[in-house]
Design a protein around this motif. Sequence first.
Motif, PDB file in Angstrom:
ATOM      1  N   LEU A 661     -30.119   5.636 -48.534  1.00  0.00           N
ATOM      2  CA  LEU A 661     -28.792   5.761 -47.940  1.00  0.00           C
ATOM      3  C   LEU A 661     -28.878   5.676 -46.424  1.00  0.00           C
ATOM      4  CD1 LEU A 661     -27.287   8.499 -50.257  1.00  0.00           C
ATOM      5  CD2 LEU A 661     -26.830   6.042 -50.238  1.00  0.00           C
ATOM      6  N   ASP A 662     -29.919   6.228 -45.945  1.00  0.00           N
ATOM      7  CA  ASP A 662     -30.072   6.168 -44.487  1.00  0.00           C
ATOM      8  C   ASP A 662     -30.236   4.722 -44.053  1.00  0.00           C
ATOM      9  OD1 ASP A 662     -29.943   8.881 -44.394  1.00  0.00           O
ATOM     10  OD2 ASP A 662     -32.116   9.188 -44.351  1.00  0.00           O
ATOM     11  N   ARG A 663     -30.979   4.048 -44.840  1.00  0.00           N
ATOM     12  CA  ARG A 663     -31.182   2.647 -44.496  1.00  0.00           C
ATOM     13  C   ARG A 663     -29.875   1.887 -44.604  1.00  0.00           C
ATOM     14  NH1 ARG A 663     -35.939   0.817 -48.242  1.00  0.00           N
ATOM     15  NH2 ARG A 663     -35.545  -1.195 -47.291  1.00  0.00           N
ATOM     16  N   VAL A 664     -29.098   2.303 -45.544  1.00  0.00           N
ATOM     17  CA  VAL A 664     -27.816   1.631 -45.714  1.00  0.00           C
ATOM     18  C   VAL A 664     -26.998   1.804 -44.451  1.00  0.00           C
ATOM     19  CG1 VAL A 664     -25.597   1.756 -46.892  1.00  0.00           C
ATOM     20  CG2 VAL A 664     -27.707   1.822 -48.215  1.00  0.00           C
ATOM     21  N   LEU A 665     -26.957   3.006 -44.000  1.00  0.00           N
ATOM     22  CA  LEU A 665     -26.158   3.257 -42.804  1.00  0.00           C
ATOM     23  C   LEU A 665     -26.710   2.513 -41.601  1.00  0.00           C
ATOM     24  CD1 LEU A 665     -25.351   7.048 -43.167  1.00  0.00           C
ATOM     25  CD2 LEU A 665     -23.846   5.066 -43.504  1.00  0.00           C
ATOM     26  N   ALA A 666     -28.015   2.533 -41.532  1.00  0.00           N
ATOM     27  CA  ALA A 666     -28.634   1.846 -40.397  1.00  0.00           C
ATOM     28  C   ALA A 666     -28.320   0.359 -40.452  1.00  0.00           C
ATOM     29  CB  ALA A 666     -30.142   2.070 -40.427  1.00  0.00           C
ATOM     30  N   ALA A 667     -28.473  -0.181 -41.595  1.00  0.00           N
ATOM     31  CA  ALA A 667     -28.216  -1.613 -41.736  1.00  0.00           C
ATOM     32  C   ALA A 667     -26.749  -1.919 -41.471  1.00  0.00           C
ATOM     33  CB  ALA A 667     -28.592  -2.067 -43.137  1.00  0.00           C
ATOM     34  N   GLN A 668     -25.931  -1.089 -42.014  1.00  0.00           N
ATOM     35  CA  GLN A 668     -24.507  -1.302 -41.840  1.00  0.00           C
ATOM     36  C   GLN A 668     -24.163  -1.284 -40.348  1.00  0.00           C
ATOM     37  OE1 GLN A 668     -22.273  -2.014 -44.147  1.00  0.00           O
ATOM     38  NE2 GLN A 668     -20.722  -2.205 -42.537  1.00  0.00           N
ATOM     39  N   ALA A 669     -24.704  -0.309 -39.694  1.00  0.00           N
ATOM     40  CA  ALA A 669     -24.413  -0.187 -38.266  1.00  0.00           C
ATOM     41  C   ALA A 669     -24.962  -1.385 -37.513  1.00  0.00           C
ATOM     42  CB  ALA A 669     -25.049   1.093 -37.731  1.00  0.00           C
ATOM     43  N   TYR A 670     -26.151  -1.704 -37.864  1.00  0.00           N
ATOM     44  CA  TYR A 670     -26.774  -2.813 -37.165  1.00  0.00           C
ATOM     45  C   TYR A 670     -25.988  -4.091 -37.318  1.00  0.00           C
ATOM     46  CZ  TYR A 670     -29.916  -6.551 -36.029  1.00  0.00           C
ATOM     47  OH  TYR A 670     -30.457  -7.679 -35.483  1.00  0.00           O
TER      48      TYR A 670
END
Length: 692
Positions: A661-670
Motif C-alpha cells: 500500500l505504501d508503494r501504491v501511494l508512492a507510485a500514485q504520488a509520483y
Amino acid sequence: MVFQKRSSLEMESGGGSHVAEMPRVPKSARGKRSIRKKESQGQVMCAFDLLATVAGKLLDEGEGSLGNASSGTPAVEASPKDVRVKQEQCDEEAKHFKNEVMDQDSCNESALVSHIAFQRPVNHHGRKGEDPEGSHAVIEDPKAKSEALDKESSMISCTKAELGCNFAAIADRWSPESVESGAFTGDAAAIAMPATTSGFHKNAPDMYNLLDPMDVDVKPPPLVSSDSTGEMPLYGNKIRRSTSFPRVPKGGAGFTVDRDEDDDDKSSGCTHPSTATNRGFRPNCTAGHSRVKKLLACKHRKVAPARMHKGDLSYSDVDRKPSFRNKKMYYTRQRTQRSTFKRRKMFDRHSAQVSEEYAKANTKFAARDSHAVSLEANKGTNSTAFQKSQESSDCHVKLRIKSFKVPELLIEIPETATVGSLKKTVLEAVNAILGGGLRVGVLHHGKKVRDDNKTLMQAGISHDEVLDNLGFSLEPNCAPHPSQLSPPEDNEFMETVDTTEPLARIAPADSSSKHGEVDASQELALAPLSANYQGSDHDFVHSPGGMSSPDKASTNSRAIVPVTPADSNAGAIVPANKAKRSPEQGQRRIRRPFSVAEVEALVLAVEKLGTGRWRDVKLRAFDNAKHRTYVDLKDKWKTLVHTASISPQQRRGEPVPQELLDRVLAAQAYWSQQQAKLQPKTPPLAEALLLT
DNA sequence: ATTAGGG
DNA sequence: CCCTAAT
C-alpha cells in the motif's frame, strides 16, 4: 533477433542515466501495438505450420498403426526444440517461486512473481538473484509458410482429425460465440480463415509485452528506484524478458504458457495434439461409448469382421472426444462470454453475424480443399472431416469421421452399400452418441450426394479413392431450410444437443444462460489440456476464493458425455428469443478479488509504467490473466489508492500488505506529479498571468 | 481499442 | 465491477 537488439540496448541504457518514462507516448505506443499484432500473427502461422508438420508425421506413422498416433509425441518434440527449451525455462522459474506464491499456479504467474522478485531483491525473503540466465535471446522463428498451408490444406485437415486436435475446434463450434472470440482456432485458422483471424489475434494478444519497446526504452522511473534501493533496471528488463519467453514461441509446442487460456485459447488446442489426445483419452462416457460400440460392432460383424482393431481405436477416440469437448466448451464459454456480450449490444443479431462468419468459413473450407470438412450453414455446425483408411483389397470403404460436435466414428461399409445406407450407418452412430435427432449428409468432392440409392461406388466413393474427397455433415432432421437459420448460436447448440428441432427450440436465451453457468468450469476443464503450463490465469470461477488450483488437471476428468446441456432450455424457449437474451447478457462477471500476488504485480507494473497506461500494465503484468482487463486494473489501482489512504480497520477483504500500500501511494504520488508536469501545456507563468 | 471517471 | 464519454 529483435529481442537481442533490444536487450543490448537495454543494457546500455540501464547503465547510463535514463530518462523517466514518459507518462504517455500515445502515438508511438500505438504504433507498436500494431506491430505486435502482426508479430503475433506470424507466430500463429508458425504454430500452424508446426501443427501441419506434426500432423503429417503422425499421419505417416499413423497409417500403419493408429496406436502410434496417440504416442506420436515424439514428432512434436522433435521439431520445436526451441520451444521446449523455453518452456523449461519457464518451468524453472515457476518452481522457484511457486512456494512463495501459492496463489497462482500458472506459469505466467510464476513468471510474474519471479520477475518481481528480481526486481526487488532486497525486499523479500531471499529470492534474489534467481537467474538472470533466462535472458538469453529467444529465437523466434516465425516462418509463415502460408504456402505450405495451401498445399497441404488437405493434409492439415486430415491431421486435425487424426490428432484430435480438433477438439479445440470442436468445442468452439458449439457456440457461435466461440467463433467470434476466435476460439475457432484450430481448424479455422489452419484452414486459413481470414475472417476469424481477427478474433484470433485478439485473444492472442501479444506475447510481446515484455518485448515492448516501451519497456525497453523506458527506464525505471525514479519512483521505482527510490522505492527499492537495489533496483533492477537492467536486470528487471532482462528478467522480464526471460520470463516472457515462454510466450514468444506461442505457436510452438503449444506450451504457450501465457496465452493458452485463453486464449487463447485457440492455438493451444491445436498446439498440444499429443497431450490433448492422451489426456482426453479417458473412459468418460461409458454409456454412449458402449452404445456406439454396440452399434458399430454389429455392423462390423456383418460387414468386415476382420477390421475390428481399427474400430477399437476409433472408439477410443470417441471416448476422448467428449471430454475435449467439454473442456473446450467451458473454456470457450468463459472466454467468449464477454465479447459476446458486447457484440450483442452492437448487433442485436449477433447471432446472424456469427452465422455469416460461419458461412465464410465454410466456404473457404470448401474451396480450399474439397475434402473433408463441410459445414452446414444453417446448422452452423457440424463439420466432419473424414478419412478413409486405405484398405485396399476388399471392397469396403472405411471411413473415419471426425466431427466437431460428434465423437469420432469409424465406419466400415461395403462399397456396394448405398449412400443411403452409409448415411444411415453414420447417423446411427452419431445418434447413439448424441442422443438423436440428426440427419447426415454426405459430401463427395464438396458436393452433396443426394441420391441415397446410389451405391458408394456409383457415387465415386471407393476404397481406393482418396478419402479427402468425402465429407459428412450433420444436419438436423427437421430442419428444412438452411436459410431460415435461426441464430447460429442456437443452431450450434442444437446440434450439440439434439438436433431434432433446430430452429425452433433454440432460443438465444438458452445458450446464454448456459454460458453463464458453465462458464467457469470450462476454463478449468480446458486448462488441464493445455496445461502443462499454464498460465496463470485460469479463472476458476467456482473457486472465487482465488486460488488456483493445482487440481485443475484433475478436473478434466469430469464429464464426458456428449450430452449436452443445451436442450434443457431449448424446449422451453422456442420462438421467442428476444426477451430472454437480454437478461442473461446482463450477467455480471463473477467477482474475483485480487490476490496479494496480483496486487504486487500491479504495483510493480504501475511503478514502472505509470498510472495512465493501463493497457500496457495489463500486457506487462496480466497478459495471461484474461479475466483482468485494463479497466479492471485501473479500477483496482483506484481502490488500492483508496485502501491505502484509509485505516487498516476500515479495509476489507484479503489484507494487502502495508508495504504494498505504501508503494501504491508512492507510485500514485509520483505519477500524479509526473502527469502534472507534463500536462500543463500552459506554462506556469502563463497561468499565473492569466490568473492575475 | 483505450483511457478516465462516475456509479 | 459496470457504464459511459471522450479519445
